[in-house]
Write a protein that holds these residues in place. Structure first.
Motif, PDB file in Angstrom:
ATOM      1  N   PRO A  27       0.998  -1.255   0.149  1.00 11.42           N
ATOM      2  CA  PRO A  27       0.063  -0.051  -0.033  1.00 11.42           C
ATOM      3  C   PRO A  27       0.962   1.204   0.062  1.00 11.42           C
ATOM      4  O   PRO A  27       1.880   1.287   0.527  1.00 11.42           O
ATOM      5  N   LEU A  29       1.359   4.964   1.053  1.00 15.63           N
ATOM      6  CA  LEU A  29       1.221   5.713   2.218  1.00 15.63           C
ATOM      7  C   LEU A  29       1.125   7.383   1.689  1.00 15.63           C
ATOM      8  O   LEU A  29       2.165   7.831   1.230  1.00 15.63           O
ATOM      9  N   GLN A  33       3.279   8.992   8.538  1.00 16.65           N
ATOM     10  CA  GLN A  33       3.217   7.775   9.274  1.00 16.65           C
ATOM     11  C   GLN A  33       2.283   7.768  10.645  1.00 16.65           C
ATOM     12  O   GLN A  33       3.326   7.837  11.503  1.00 16.65           O
ATOM     13  N   PHE A  39      -3.639   5.592   2.932  1.00 19.78           N
ATOM     14  CA  PHE A  39      -3.013   4.586   2.000  1.00 19.78           C
ATOM     15  C   PHE A  39      -3.772   4.567   0.923  1.00 19.78           C
ATOM     16  O   PHE A  39      -5.231   4.048   0.926  1.00 19.78           O
ATOM     17  N   ASN A  40      -3.130   4.464  -0.165  1.00 15.87           N
ATOM     18  CA  ASN A  40      -4.027   4.328  -1.498  1.00 15.87           C
ATOM     19  C   ASN A  40      -5.249   5.015  -1.456  1.00 15.87           C
ATOM     20  O   ASN A  40      -6.271   4.623  -2.214  1.00 15.87           O
ATOM     21  N   ASN A  46      -4.098   2.458  11.131  1.00 17.24           N
ATOM     22  CA  ASN A  46      -2.913   1.877  10.734  1.00 17.24           C
ATOM     23  C   ASN A  46      -2.212   0.881  11.703  1.00 17.24           C
ATOM     24  O   ASN A  46      -1.687   1.478  12.664  1.00 17.24           O
ATOM     25  N   LEU A 349      -5.780  -1.221   8.668  1.00 13.56           N
ATOM     26  CA  LEU A 349      -4.753  -1.732   7.842  1.00 13.56           C
ATOM     27  C   LEU A 349      -4.031  -2.681   8.678  1.00 13.56           C
ATOM     28  O   LEU A 349      -3.281  -2.292   9.758  1.00 13.56           O
TER      29      LEU A 349
END
Ligand SMILES: *Cc1c(COP(=O)(O)O)cnc(C)c1O
Length: 395
Positions: A27, A29, A33, A39-40, A46, A349
């Protein structure tokens, strides 16, 4: 004349992976983070990073990196042994040695190169490496590069390790007993006290790879040696700067003669360019944060307990984890990857891990809790994993 592609066999390999349902694309980012991240193009909770303490976006690390870029530029321009040793590298190594209570430390470009470069430097063809079967790939690669004989013992099986050491006792070669401190795919902790006793009994060198213990276990995240009170009994300690420390790199600490030798013979140190100033500056700031903000580690463990007890109550098998690494055991590789995809669609995720990262038949999801997840996010993640798991016949 038409040429046939000499790499065409790779297309067959890719099709074979596709047929197994494990031809996966990471995926992408968008942005930082963070515990809830995009993501995507999709906003998800996450549970896929090793950013245990949320340091990748900590204001102090950011400020240190920015200042380093402004005053020192973007690159070091050379390997450490030519002109690429900057003041920041030296200061970071001193800070790490102080933090770990070691005589000296050396920084490598990554935890991977720290392991591979160290094992291959300290052992030779006539030597032996006695290694837990679940040790990290970088240890295996280092062992291969050293040309030492590799003797693998079943996971955490200290009796089997002792049997190997006893059999090797008549051999003149050096023996290196090596383990991950925390195992990256299962989240369990090495039986380090027993392994140290074995190393001492049989005159072996003891080495621990604390990639997932750095910043997580021990006082202020000093690692497994500190966690178990084994100071002075592990000759080679490897840590990473890429996970909880929030930047990039790896380090080795130990006796001054070990570290000096690695500076002269550790191949990644000699043949690959050193960290840019922003990275070393961020790492230096991270070690100050570890000392000054221990509440991050407290939150990490509280979040871990909350998340894991929720999943267990929902009926999931979390294997033998003892740390924030949370495997959700599934078994079949395809089913695991499908579950991971379904969870992503549902807003969570969690990475699917299948062969060759783990053995065939032992595929799993791997969730990693961080200090920066809000309890409500973790509760929502548990609820989603349970709902999708029931719907898809996982539990
Ligand atoms: C991640 C990891 C490494 C590699 O560390 P990097 O800094 O990411 O290269 C080494 N050993 C173990 C056990 C790891 O989990």
């Amino acid at each position: 004349m038409a040429h046939t592609d000499p790499l065409h066999y790779l297309k067959d390999e890719l099709r074979a992976l596709e047929a197994k349902g494990v031809r996966v694309h990471p995926p992408v980012l968008e942005g930082e983070q963070l515990p809830v991240a995009v993501f995507n193009g999709r906003r998800v909770i996450n549970l896929g990073s090793n950013n245990y303490l949320g340091l990748t976006t900590h204001p102090r690390l950011r400020a240190a990196a920015e200042a380093a870029v402004r005053t020192l530029g973007t690159g070091s321009g050379a390997v450490r042994t030519i002109t690429g040793t900057m003041r920041g590298h030296v200061e970071l190594e001193a800070a790490i040695a102080r933090f770990k209570g070691a005589e000296a430390a050396v920084v490598f470009q990554s935890g991977f190169t720290a392991n591979a470069g160290t094992v291959s430097a300290v052992l030779g063809r006539e030597d032996f490496i006695i290694s837990d079967e679940l040790n990290h790939a970088s240890i295996i690669d280092g062992a291969r590069l050293s040309r030492a004989a590799i003797k693998v013992f079943p996971h955490r099986d200290t009796q089997a390790a002792e049997k190997i050491l006893a059999e090797l006792a008549p051999q003149p070669g050096k023996k290196l007993l090596i383990t991950d401190g925390v195992f990256s795919m299962d989240g369990d902790i090495a039986p380090l006290p027993e392994l140290c006793a074995l190393a001492e009994k049989y005159g072996a060198i003891m080495m621990v790879d604390d990639a997932h213990a750095s910043g997580v276990l021990g006082r202020n995240g000093r690692g497994t040696v500190d966690h178990f009170g084994l100071h002075g009994r592990v000759q080679i300690q490897v840590g990473t700067l890429s996970k909880a420390v929030g930047a990039l790199g790896g380090y080795v600490c130990g006796a001054a003669h070990l570290i000096e030798y690695l500076r002269l013979r550790g191949r990644p140190f000699l043949f690959s360019t050193s960290h840019p100033p922003a990275v070393t500056a961020a790492c230096q700031a991270a070690f100050e944060v570890l000392e000054q903000e221990p509440e991050r580690i407290t939150r990490l463990w509280a979040n871990t307990r909350r998340f894991q007890s929720g999943l267990r109550a929902a009926g999931f098998d979390l294997g033998r984890t003892e740390t924030p690494i949370t495997p959700i055991m599934i078994g079949d590789g395809r089913k695991t990857m499908e579950f991971s995809r379904a969870l992503f669609e549902a807003g969570v995720l969690v990475t699917g891990i299948a062969f060759p990262t783990v053995p065939e038949g032992k595929a799993r999801l791997r969730a990693i809790v961080t200090a920066t997840h809000a309890p409500a996010d973790l509760d929502e993640a548990v609820a989603t994993i349970a709902r999708v798991g029931k719907r898809d016949g996982i539990i």
